[in-house]
Design a protein around this motif. Sequence first.
Motif, PDB file in Angstrom:
ATOM      1  N   GLU A  36       0.831  -1.198   0.000  1.00  0.00           N
ATOM      2  CA  GLU A  36       0.000   0.000   0.000  1.00  0.00           C
ATOM      3  C   GLU A  36       0.867   1.249   0.000  1.00  0.00           C
ATOM      4  OE1 GLU A  36      -3.272   2.041   2.990  1.00  0.00           O
ATOM      5  OE2 GLU A  36      -2.967  -0.141   3.091  1.00  0.00           O
ATOM      6  N   LEU A  37       0.367   2.302  -0.616  1.00  0.00           N
ATOM      7  CA  LEU A  37       1.015   3.613  -0.612  1.00  0.00           C
ATOM      8  C   LEU A  37       0.051   4.646  -0.041  1.00  0.00           C
ATOM      9  CD1 LEU A  37       2.643   3.681  -4.179  1.00  0.00           C
ATOM     10  CD2 LEU A  37       3.805   3.234  -2.021  1.00  0.00           C
ATOM     11  N   SER A  38       0.601   5.548   0.780  1.00  0.00           N
ATOM     12  CA  SER A  38      -0.223   6.637   1.311  1.00  0.00           C
ATOM     13  C   SER A  38       0.659   7.846   1.572  1.00  0.00           C
ATOM     14  CB  SER A  38      -0.944   6.205   2.602  1.00  0.00           C
ATOM     15  OG  SER A  38       0.008   5.838   3.585  1.00  0.00           O
ATOM     16  N   MET A  39       0.042   8.973   1.893  1.00  0.00           N
ATOM     17  CA  MET A  39       0.785  10.205   2.136  1.00  0.00           C
ATOM     18  C   MET A  39       0.757  10.539   3.616  1.00  0.00           C
ATOM     19  SD  MET A  39       1.486  11.560  -1.012  1.00  0.00           S
ATOM     20  CE  MET A  39       1.270  13.318  -1.164  1.00  0.00           C
ATOM     21  N   LYS A  40       1.896  11.046   4.118  1.00  0.00           N
ATOM     22  CA  LYS A  40       1.979  11.527   5.492  1.00  0.00           C
ATOM     23  C   LYS A  40       2.571  12.930   5.472  1.00  0.00           C
ATOM     24  CE  LYS A  40       0.724   7.578   7.417  1.00  0.00           C
ATOM     25  NZ  LYS A  40      -0.563   7.436   8.101  1.00  0.00           N
ATOM     26  N   GLN A  41       2.010  13.804   6.310  1.00  0.00           N
ATOM     27  CA  GLN A  41       2.470  15.191   6.366  1.00  0.00           C
ATOM     28  C   GLN A  41       3.032  15.482   7.752  1.00  0.00           C
ATOM     29  OE1 GLN A  41       1.964  17.420   3.619  1.00  0.00           O
ATOM     30  NE2 GLN A  41       3.300  18.874   4.676  1.00  0.00           N
ATOM     31  N   PHE A  42       4.290  15.946   7.805  1.00  0.00           N
ATOM     32  CA  PHE A  42       4.918  16.359   9.057  1.00  0.00           C
ATOM     33  C   PHE A  42       5.551  17.728   8.841  1.00  0.00           C
ATOM     34  CE2 PHE A  42       4.644  11.840   9.733  1.00  0.00           C
ATOM     35  CZ  PHE A  42       4.284  11.761  11.074  1.00  0.00           C
ATOM     36  N   GLY A  43       4.874  18.763   9.314  1.00  0.00           N
ATOM     37  CA  GLY A  43       5.386  20.109   9.111  1.00  0.00           C
ATOM     38  C   GLY A  43       5.483  20.406   7.631  1.00  0.00           C
ATOM     39  N   SER A  44       6.676  20.793   7.197  1.00  0.00           N
ATOM     40  CA  SER A  44       6.897  21.103   5.788  1.00  0.00           C
ATOM     41  C   SER A  44       7.214  19.866   4.966  1.00  0.00           C
ATOM     42  CB  SER A  44       8.050  22.108   5.662  1.00  0.00           C
ATOM     43  OG  SER A  44       9.232  21.560   6.206  1.00  0.00           O
ATOM     44  N   LYS A  45       7.378  18.724   5.635  1.00  0.00           N
ATOM     45  CA  LYS A  45       7.736  17.492   4.930  1.00  0.00           C
ATOM     46  C   LYS A  45       6.492  16.729   4.493  1.00  0.00           C
ATOM     47  CE  LYS A  45      12.235  16.424   7.021  1.00  0.00           C
ATOM     48  NZ  LYS A  45      13.043  16.167   5.834  1.00  0.00           N
ATOM     49  N   THR A  46       6.426  16.402   3.213  1.00  0.00           N
ATOM     50  CA  THR A  46       5.402  15.498   2.698  1.00  0.00           C
ATOM     51  C   THR A  46       6.100  14.204   2.323  1.00  0.00           C
ATOM     52  OG1 THR A  46       4.171  17.375   1.811  1.00  0.00           O
ATOM     53  CG2 THR A  46       3.585  15.192   0.988  1.00  0.00           C
ATOM     54  N   MET A  47       5.605  13.090   2.863  1.00  0.00           N
ATOM     55  CA  MET A  47       6.318  11.829   2.697  1.00  0.00           C
ATOM     56  C   MET A  47       5.394  10.745   2.162  1.00  0.00           C
ATOM     57  SD  MET A  47       8.833  11.891   5.983  1.00  0.00           S
ATOM     58  CE  MET A  47      10.201  11.292   5.004  1.00  0.00           C
ATOM     59  N   LEU A  48       6.004   9.847   1.412  1.00  0.00           N
ATOM     60  CA  LEU A  48       5.298   8.702   0.846  1.00  0.00           C
ATOM     61  C   LEU A  48       5.514   7.508   1.769  1.00  0.00           C
ATOM     62  CD1 LEU A  48       3.711   7.597  -1.616  1.00  0.00           C
ATOM     63  CD2 LEU A  48       5.930   6.975  -2.613  1.00  0.00           C
ATOM     64  N   HIS A  49       4.414   6.915   2.224  1.00  0.00           N
ATOM     65  CA  HIS A  49       4.481   5.795   3.172  1.00  0.00           C
ATOM     66  C   HIS A  49       4.346   4.478   2.411  1.00  0.00           C
ATOM     67  CE1 HIS A  49       2.768   3.797   7.066  1.00  0.00           C
ATOM     68  NE2 HIS A  49       3.987   3.383   6.757  1.00  0.00           N
ATOM     69  N   LEU A  50       5.421   3.682   2.427  1.00  0.00           N
ATOM     70  CA  LEU A  50       5.441   2.380   1.764  1.00  0.00           C
ATOM     71  C   LEU A  50       5.217   1.294   2.813  1.00  0.00           C
ATOM     72  CD1 LEU A  50       7.222   4.328  -0.065  1.00  0.00           C
ATOM     73  CD2 LEU A  50       8.372   2.262  -0.852  1.00  0.00           C
ATOM     74  N   GLN A  51       4.200   0.456   2.590  1.00  0.00           N
ATOM     75  CA  GLN A  51       3.924  -0.636   3.521  1.00  0.00           C
ATOM     76  C   GLN A  51       4.163  -1.969   2.826  1.00  0.00           C
ATOM     77  OE1 GLN A  51       0.514  -0.263   6.122  1.00  0.00           O
ATOM     78  NE2 GLN A  51       0.174   1.846   5.457  1.00  0.00           N
ATOM     79  N   PRO A  52       4.805  -2.894   3.514  1.00  0.00           N
ATOM     80  CA  PRO A  52       5.215  -4.161   2.882  1.00  0.00           C
ATOM     81  C   PRO A  52       4.055  -5.122   2.693  1.00  0.00           C
ATOM     82  CG  PRO A  52       5.769  -4.205   5.200  1.00  0.00           C
ATOM     83  CD  PRO A  52       5.213  -2.831   4.922  1.00  0.00           C
ATOM     84  N   LEU A  53       4.299  -6.134   1.880  1.00  0.00           N
ATOM     85  CA  LEU A  53       3.277  -7.160   1.647  1.00  0.00           C
ATOM     86  C   LEU A  53       3.040  -7.998   2.891  1.00  0.00           C
ATOM     87  CD1 LEU A  53       3.970  -8.580  -1.931  1.00  0.00           C
ATOM     88  CD2 LEU A  53       1.907  -7.454  -1.118  1.00  0.00           C
ATOM     89  N   GLY A  54       4.134  -8.446   3.512  1.00  0.00           N
ATOM     90  CA  GLY A  54       4.008  -9.315   4.685  1.00  0.00           C
ATOM     91  C   GLY A  54       4.396  -8.581   5.952  1.00  0.00           C
ATOM     92  N   GLU A  55       4.995  -9.340   6.877  1.00  0.00           N
ATOM     93  CA  GLU A  55       5.433  -8.764   8.147  1.00  0.00           C
ATOM     94  C   GLU A  55       6.542  -7.740   7.904  1.00  0.00           C
ATOM     95  OE1 GLU A  55       7.447 -10.233  12.377  1.00  0.00           O
ATOM     96  OE2 GLU A  55       7.540 -11.492  10.596  1.00  0.00           O
ATOM     97  N   SER A  56       6.436  -6.612   8.563  1.00  0.00           N
ATOM     98  CA  SER A  56       7.430  -5.547   8.356  1.00  0.00           C
ATOM     99  C   SER A  56       8.463  -5.555   9.472  1.00  0.00           C
ATOM    100  CB  SER A  56       6.735  -4.184   8.323  1.00  0.00           C
ATOM    101  OG  SER A  56       7.703  -3.158   8.282  1.00  0.00           O
ATOM    102  N   VAL A  57       9.745  -5.571   9.094  1.00  0.00           N
ATOM    103  CA  VAL A  57      10.814  -5.392  10.086  1.00  0.00           C
ATOM    104  C   VAL A  57      11.515  -4.056   9.830  1.00  0.00           C
ATOM    105  CG1 VAL A  57      11.211  -7.824  10.599  1.00  0.00           C
ATOM    106  CG2 VAL A  57      12.397  -6.756   8.668  1.00  0.00           C
ATOM    107  N   ILE A  58      10.904  -3.239   8.989  1.00  0.00           N
ATOM    108  CA  ILE A  58      11.398  -1.880   8.726  1.00  0.00           C
ATOM    109  C   ILE A  58      10.369  -0.901   9.285  1.00  0.00           C
ATOM    110  CG2 ILE A  58      12.062  -0.208   6.960  1.00  0.00           C
ATOM    111  CD1 ILE A  58      13.954  -2.559   7.126  1.00  0.00           C
ATOM    112  N   CYS A  59      10.846   0.075  10.019  1.00  0.00           N
ATOM    113  CA  CYS A  59       9.929   1.104  10.506  1.00  0.00           C
ATOM    114  C   CYS A  59      10.601   2.469  10.414  1.00  0.00           C
ATOM    115  CB  CYS A  59       9.479   0.819  11.942  1.00  0.00           C
ATOM    116  SG  CYS A  59      10.776   0.996  13.167  1.00  0.00           S
ATOM    117  N   THR A  60       9.811   3.504  10.500  1.00  0.00           N
ATOM    118  CA  THR A  60      10.311   4.879  10.400  1.00  0.00           C
ATOM    119  C   THR A  60       9.963   5.629  11.675  1.00  0.00           C
ATOM    120  OG1 THR A  60       9.960   4.829   8.009  1.00  0.00           O
ATOM    121  CG2 THR A  60      10.304   6.990   9.025  1.00  0.00           C
TER     122      THR A  60
END
Length: 567
Positions: A349-373
């Motif tokens: 899945e792809l979605s948008m996240k806004q933090f202050g002046s930063k606009t970021m693209l959120h990438l979510q994995p197919l299975g279990e995620s061991v990557i986080c931000t």
Amino acid sequence: MSRLVKKSPSLCTDRPLDNTDISNKLNLLRQLLKSCFGPTARLKQVHNNIGGHVVTTSSSSVLLPAISSSQPFINLIKTSILNHVSRFSDCGLFAAIFCLALIEQAKRSGLRENVSIRVNKHLLALCSSYLQQEDCGCKVKLDFCSSHNLITLARSIISSKPACVLTEPEALHISKLAVQAFLLTVPCNSPGTVSLGKTVTVCVEGYSVLTSAVFPGLLVDIPDGLCLNKFDHLSNPIQMVLFGASLAGDLSDLGDGMIEVHAGVDTESQILDQLLELGKQVVKDEVKLFVCQKVVHPVLQEYLRSHGIIVVERVGITIMEPLIQLTGAQPVATLHTKIPSKAYGKVRELSMKQFGSKTMLHLQPLGESVICTLILCHRNETMLSELKVVCQKTEHVLRLTLREPSALLGGGCTETHLAAYVRHKSKNEAPETASVLGCSQTEYLLGVEVFCQSLESVARALQHDGGNSLVDLTHAHHWTLPADVLEEHMEDSLGFCGCGLVESSPSRRWIFLDTKYTEFSPVALVGDSPVQPRVLDSFTATLSALQVATETANLALDVRYIIQDVN
């Protein structure tokens, strides 16, 4: 013809620890590092004579590299401590203060260097053995079924760095995020060898610390003008491609070696044609996300976007590894060959996240995620920079608990408890041990006192406001008496010990740390006590720091000459 200059003879310093200049520099370094220790530490500003960035810190990993000295003795100790910090991320100041105290106390005692070294080795082995026992009185088992002690450990590390300038709620919030991020990088259902994931930290300046957050998956910066409705047509899973090579279309991006260009050939046009061929293949293979580590040519970007493909460029080298782990993509290193089907990755899945002046693209994995931000927010750049360093070190310390799920009591209680244990054990076994070490009982007990006083000096270093350090004569925990409290009213002012496990009571007896007291066997606390420690230290990092400090001090005590080439 250049003039020959006669080579100067090397400078030889006999018995460096007897040299006043070296001793003064060691003492200055100890005082400097002592003032950086603990949650009420005094901050240091690091800058150079030619200007540039000014760093405000109390972290050994930042401070020690900034200390330059022409004295090899100082550099020996500094290098040893930094090596420990690079491997364990914590307890650098503990190691440095203990090491320098051992050297100074040994010289002040008048004990022979070879005797000090043998006694230190023996006592280090005694401490290491005790700390690894199941019934160790200053060790706490970490239960991964509950996050309470993990948060306490994280909070102890984060709160010990005053340059972060955090309120109590902010420190707790960041501690919970650090533990959450750590747990997200530990795979739940991975048979065989477990490979930990990664936390990517993104800093956002000018916002409240309480707006910081953790997200499973990966957040990457995206170009302006990318709208959320552009994702509506995407079906799961979303196919993506990842390029490690530059797609800017420059000749320099083609690699090393000779490039032969025929007369009348338009190289720019040919490279652009090659890029567009690449774009056609990507469109044909139904790729919906196109990510490049470096620059993508504007014409190729426009072509891809016209076919509904999301283009993200300049993600940088640090994001590449998490992207590979998250998507399963294999980075493509050239634009001159067809992209193999196995190089493509997928996201759920792809979605948008806004933090202050930063606009970021959120990438979510197919299975279990061991990557986080981890999105870190703070009010200004200086605080944010220190907070990022501390959070990265906290993550490392939490990972160490997977190998050894234990922690040590903080707030100076481990140091005072260990000193009391060593004194008691050593006095009872003095005749036999002195005989084995080849010294007299008097020399052995003097060496024990040097070691224990050096340990206690680490606990005393936590006090920066003129207060007094005490030890109770039951559990040998560390207590702090504020400077404005009279000794007669001590019981009403002590509250809890440094780690928060022991509460003051009328029946309890204390003594000041800088005075001699009769040795005793410290009583361990009951394991199922309902009271939880408020301050914890990393078991693995502290044990290593204890070893590094003792071995470095022994090395320093063993140095007979320093030979410097001054040319």
